[in-house]
Design an enzyme around this catalytic site. Structure first.
Site, PDB file in Angstrom:
ATOM      1  N   GLU A  24      33.599  47.356  -6.254  1.00  0.00           N
ATOM      2  CA  GLU A  24      34.820  47.024  -5.517  1.00  0.00           C
ATOM      3  C   GLU A  24      34.355  46.302  -4.257  1.00  0.00           C
ATOM      4  O   GLU A  24      33.815  46.913  -3.340  1.00  0.00           O
ATOM      5  CB  GLU A  24      35.599  48.287  -5.155  1.00  0.00           C
ATOM      6  CG  GLU A  24      36.151  49.043  -6.347  1.00  0.00           C
ATOM      7  CD  GLU A  24      37.363  48.381  -6.974  1.00  0.00           C
ATOM      8  OE1 GLU A  24      37.781  47.301  -6.487  1.00  0.00           O
ATOM      9  OE2 GLU A  24      37.890  48.928  -7.950  1.00  0.00           O
ATOM     10  N   CYS A  27      39.914  45.264   2.557  1.00  0.00           N
ATOM     11  CA  CYS A  27      39.541  44.266   1.545  1.00  0.00           C
ATOM     12  C   CYS A  27      40.753  43.554   0.978  1.00  0.00           C
ATOM     13  O   CYS A  27      40.712  42.350   0.709  1.00  0.00           O
ATOM     14  CB  CYS A  27      38.755  44.934   0.414  1.00  0.00           C
ATOM     15  SG  CYS A  27      37.206  45.682   0.926  1.00  0.00           S
TER      16      CYS A  27
END
Length: 453
Positions: free
Chosen positions: A229, A263
């Site tokens: 991720e 993010c």
């Protein structure tokens, strides 16, 4: 000296240091997790779920204490820190509540006689390498599903989050888990050794592209499953709206969440030319007006960035963008680790800022002619994590959702993550999914069992 320390970014003061784990203690941790796996995998699903549910309860019981820790560690405003603890509790409880479905057999339709099912079974010891930006939430979405399915966890948290790392381990210990969940203050070299160890079956990393590539290289050499991720430069596409003020409010919320250090925050604001001038005026005013201050204060919107180094890095990116020809519309004036809401325009494809991720409260606003130009710009990036589309045209929203190269598309809504919704991206944003039922499928053996008549 230890790499693990709590350094309050608001003051620069080192509040505590933690010793790095010794090689001997690390060997004991791996051995303990491996031994615990032999028992944990045979523990009933109901019992595993009950202990994980207790972890969720303990998050809620210790909410204030846990939140204060991460405000000190990485500067998150207190309200956001409390929200993160709540979300981590909800994620953890979600997997406890759905344990039977996660672990249950999946019958298959077959042409021949007899039966066939997919049976999910755990793999063994997993290493989680977690980032500093969401110290509890990131751990919850990795640890909870994997513990429910029967894996055991070694957790290497970010070096600036040792206090929250210890607090999480204590939650699991107090819920009745011992070596099933072990915190390790490991160096990068020690983490590499853990990945290579034959007893460890997989690794999950949330972090930068550089960190993900390094971990994936080691995992690949050792034929280990890896879940990545990584970063993102999510587009926020505005094509039409019935309420520009509400849309701007959503845009600012999507950019400034977690001090802009998320993010999947909206980072590139792609606005059709008919709305561009009005959007830019309102967006700039709201970004510039976001209160910067003490993260423990009730009215603070932006606390300090996670560290002085992070603020310096962000400032250097903005300065370079301006030097290369971008226009600084608002902000851009760093004060120690504090960085205000900042707006850039005029970024073109020949500038570094066009390709980079701004990990802080910086929004880049672009003007486009139409839907096709918006999609082309949105996809012209090496990232592919999330995306946001604002339009009053349902058919247009459906078209764009199909065309965008990203793991997630949110239409007319921001900050709408839920435990049931999978999180993850494509391209250089990662290779896996966390949260939802997909998370529980990352580190399991999907075993076919075919029985004849």
């Amino acid at each position: 000296m230890s790499d693990y320390a709590v350094v309050n970014p608001a003051t620069g003061e080192t509040l505590a240091t933690y010793p790095t784990i010794t090689d001997e203690a690390l060997e004991a941790a791996i051995a303990g997790a491996d031994a615990a796996y032999r028992t944990w995998r045979t523990t009933s699903v109901a019992e595993r779920a009950a202990r994980i549910r207790k972890v969720a309860d303990l998050h809620r019981e210790r909410r204030d204490e846990l939140a204060a820790i991460i405000v000190r560690e990485m500067g998150k405003p207190l309200e956001a820190a409390l929200g993160e603890v709540d979300f981590a509790a909800d994620i953890t409880q979600y997997y406890a509540d759905h344990a039977d479905r996660i672990t249950g057999d999946q019958p298959l339709e077959i042409d021949g006689e007899g039966t066939a099912v997919i049976r999910r079974s755990p793999l063994g010891v997993l290493l989680g390498i977690m980032p500093w930006n969401f110290p509890y939430y990131q751990v919850a979405r990795f640890a909870a599903p994997n513990l429910v399915v029967g894996n055991t966890i070694l957790l290497k948290h970010a070096p600036q989050c040792p206090e929250s790392a210890a607090a999480i381990e204590q939650l699991y210990a107090d819920a009745g888990l011992g070596a099933e969940y072990t915190n390790i203050y490991a160096t990068n070299d020690q983490a590499a050794a853990v990945i290579a160890d034959r007893r460890v079956q997989g690794v999950s990393v949330t972090g930068s592209e550089r960190a993900g590539a390094a971990v994936a290289e080691i995992a690949g050499r050792n034929l280990k499953k890896v879940a990545l991720e990584l970063g993102g430069s999510d587009p926020f596409i505005l094509l039409s709206t019935d309420d520009l003020d509400a849309t701007v409010e959503a845009a600012v919320a999507a950019r400034l969440d977690n001090n802009g250090q998320s993010c999947n925050a909206a980072k590139r604001f792609i606005v059709v030319e008919g709305l561009y001038d009005a959007f830019l005026e309102k967006f700039t005013a709201a970004m510039a007006g976001a209160k910067v201050g003490d993260p423990f204060a009730d009215d603070t919107v932006l606390g300090p960035l996670s560290s002085l180094t992070a603020a310096e890095r962000l400032a250097a990116q903005v300065d370079k963008a301006v030097a290369q020809g971008a226009t600084l519309v608002a902000g851009g004036n760093r004060d120690g680790a504090y960085y205000p809401g900042t707006v850039l325009t005029g970024v073109t494809s020949d500038m570094d800022a066009y390709r980079e991720e701004f990990f802080g409260p910086v929004g880049v606003v672009y003007k486009v002619a139409d839907e096709d130009a918006a999609v082309a710009l949105a996809n012209d990036t090496s990232f592919g994590l999330g995306s946001y589309v604002f339009t009053t045209d349902e058919e247009q929203a459906a078209r764009i959702a199909d065309k965008i190269d990203a793991g997630m598309v949110y239409v007319n809504v921001v900050l709408a993550d839920e435990p049931a919704l999978p999180f993850g991206g494509v391209k250089r944003s990662g290779t896996a999914r966390e949260m939802g039922f997909l998370a529980a499928d990352e580190f399991v053996n999907k075993k076919l069992i075919r029985v004849g008549v």
